[in-house]
Every structure is written in structure tokens, then in C-alpha cells.
Enzyme design. Structure first.
Site, mmCIF file in Angstrom:
data_model
loop_
_atom_site.group_PDB
_atom_site.id
_atom_site.type_symbol
_atom_site.label_atom_id
_atom_site.label_comp_id
_atom_site.label_asym_id
_atom_site.label_seq_id
_atom_site.Cartn_x
_atom_site.Cartn_y
_atom_site.Cartn_z
ATOM 1 N N MET A 95 -4.326 9.889 10.738
ATOM 2 C CA MET A 95 -4.905 10.413 9.496
ATOM 3 C C MET A 95 -6.064 11.371 9.765
ATOM 4 S SD MET A 95 -2.863 8.860 7.436
ATOM 5 C CE MET A 95 -3.547 9.041 5.798
ATOM 6 N N ASP A 138 0.821 -1.201 0.000
ATOM 7 C CA ASP A 138 0.000 0.000 0.000
ATOM 8 C C ASP A 138 0.861 1.260 0.000
ATOM 9 O OD1 ASP A 138 0.763 0.571 2.657
ATOM 10 O OD2 ASP A 138 -0.967 -0.475 3.493
ATOM 11 N N LYS A 177 -3.890 3.571 -1.242
ATOM 12 C CA LYS A 177 -5.156 4.231 -0.940
ATOM 13 C C LYS A 177 -4.888 5.649 -0.477
ATOM 14 C CE LYS A 177 -7.626 0.054 0.511
ATOM 15 N NZ LYS A 177 -8.397 -0.581 1.599
#
Length: 265
Positions: free
Chosen positions: A173, A37, A59
Site C-alpha cells: 500500500m 474488510d 478501510k
């Protein structure tokens, strides 16, 4: 290639490729297929066999290369073909890494798997800024919270617990939702003067730390144009930055140069 496929869910660590575990590195070296990722440092792919297949499934907050359902099927298809599959995830697979969903999909289809822990960014990024998440005098408890669900889905009871029941709160995040996070914490009892920090690209050469009292953090982060990936930490332990801060971009560059020299030797 194994007769029967297997999946290794491997934590790649918080960014610095040297922070991967020995077991994680062994799995990468064994892999027929590497599915990695955005937050897994691509430098780790250098440890894979030349003939291994590398598949990027990065992502972004508002854009996914593959939907989770498609990713589950991709992992399954390669494992059912008898391949050694490494699903390389940034940080630790079990901390907001969706390993539960992916491992459950393998289990339902009879595919063996192993979950290899990694160093999670919520602990590593603060430490690279000189901020331990616990401290005998400043904080005896901590909680990790996803910044995505902090928009409004958390109940009043949970905000109350985070604001007044936990010494150190770490948001992953959460830059986009930073104003809401700050407002809710203060609304439910956290002191506006509580030390806080945002750590961008922790453990890497691009690492930046924005430290400020909680009620000033949004303004400081906006002025610095902080982006994800970032870790937000709120609590008295954040006051230890910059007193204990030890990591700089110069340190990182020097380590990388020394590593290159050693490889040449």
C-alpha cells in the site's frame, strides 16, 4: 449457535477467492457473524450460511468505515453474545492486518479465538507476475514494509538496511508514497538501475504490472495511473518479469467460466 462465543481471525488471501485456505473456508461456513474488510473478496461470502450476518468494515487509506477501537468492540460484542464470529481479513492476518490488536482485545475479555493464516499479497502478487521474492542467484533475503510508515518515520538505519542489506524489498500500500520510497532507497545506497515493479490488484482479473528500473518507476507508475491496492517490489528478482510472467486477465476469466460450468453440473 455455540453456548460460548469464539472469534476466528481468518486470512482471506490476496484477492483470488480460490486462494483461501481449507481451514479458512471451514470457518466461514461455520460463522454466525462475518466481519469483512475491503480487501477480502466478497465472493467468499457465498460460502457462508444464508442466515449469517455480514458486516462490512472496509478501510480506505483516508476513510475508515469503523475506527479500530469500534471494530474491536463490535467483534467483542458479538462473541460475548455467544456467536461464532469470523473476522475476515485480506491477505494474512499477521502481515499488516492488525490481528495482534484485535486478538489482544479478545484475550483481555476472556474470549477464545483462533488465528487462521492466509496467503499474503506481498508474496502472491509478485508470483502472479512471475516474480519469486527469493531466488538462489538473484535474492536470498526479503523484507516486507508497510508503505504507510515509509513516509518518513523509518530511521536512517532502517533505510540503510533496506537499501543495502536486503536483496528484495516489498512495500504494501505504498503508491501514494512511491516517490519518497524510491528517493530514500537510492539515497541510502540502492542502485538507481535496480529492477523494480508495481503490481496493482494482484491475482485478480484487473491485475496490472508496471516494471521499470527503480529511478524510472515513479514516472511509469504515474503514466499508468496506478492506484492502491498495489504491491511494490524492488530487487534483482523483479528482472524475471516478464520472462516468467504467466497470469493474464484472460486466464482468470477462463478459470471463472470453467468454475461456473462445474457448479452448474
Amino acid at each position: 449457535m455455540r453456548k460460548d462465543g469464539i472469534v476466528y481471525f481468518v486470512g482471506a488471501g490476496p484477492g483470488d477467492p480460490k486462494l483461501i485456505t481449507v481451514r479458512g473456508l471451514e470457518c466461514i461456513q461455520e460463522a454466525d457473524v462475518l466481519i469483512y474488510d475491503r480487501l477480502a473478496n466478497p465472493a467468499l461470502l457465498r460460502h457462508a450460511r444464508e442466515d449469517s450476518e455480514k458486516i462490512y468494515c472496509g478501510k480506505l487509506p483516508d476513510h475508515h468505515t469503523l475506527r479500530q477501537e469500534e471494530l474491536n468492540e463490535l467483534i467483542l460484542a458479538h462473541a460475548q453474545a455467544g456467536k461464532v464470529v469470523v473476522r475476515l481479513k485480506g491477505g494474512d492476518p499477521g502481515v499488516f492486518g492488525r490481528v495482534g490488536e484485535e486478538a489482544e482485545h479478545c484475550r483481555r475479555h476472556g474470549i477464545p479465538y483462533e488465528i487462521v493464516p492466509g496467503i499474503t499479497a506481498g508474496l502472491a502478487a509478485p508470483l502472479y507476475a512471475g516474480i519469486p521474492v527469493t531466488h538462489r542467484e538473484l535474492g536470498q533475503s526479503f523484507a516486507c514494509v508497510t508503505g504507510h510508515t515509509a513516509r518518513g518515520e523509518l530511521s536512517a538505519e532502517r533505510w540503510q538496511a533496506l537499501a543495502t542489506g536486503i536483496d528484495t524489498v516489498i512495500f504494501y500500500m505504498g503508491v501514494k508514497n512511491l516517490p519518497n520510497i524510491v528517493d530514500r532507497l537510492i539515497e541510502y545506497g540502492r542502485s538507481p538501475d535496480s529492477p523494480a515493479a508495481v503490481i496493482e490488484w494482484g491475482t485478480l482479473a484487473d491485475q496490472r504490472v508496471i516494471a521499470a528500473p527503480l529511478n524510472q518507476l515513479v514516472a511509469e507508475a504515474r503514466q499508468a495511473d496506478v492506484r492502491n491496492p498495489s504491491i511494490i517490489i524492488v530487487g534483482e528478482v523483479a528482472s524475471l518479469y516478464p520472462t516468467l510472467s504467466w497470469f493474464t486477465a484472460d486466464d482468470f476469466v477462463k478459470k471463472e467460466l470453467q468454475s461456473t460450468k462445474n457448479e452448474v453440473k
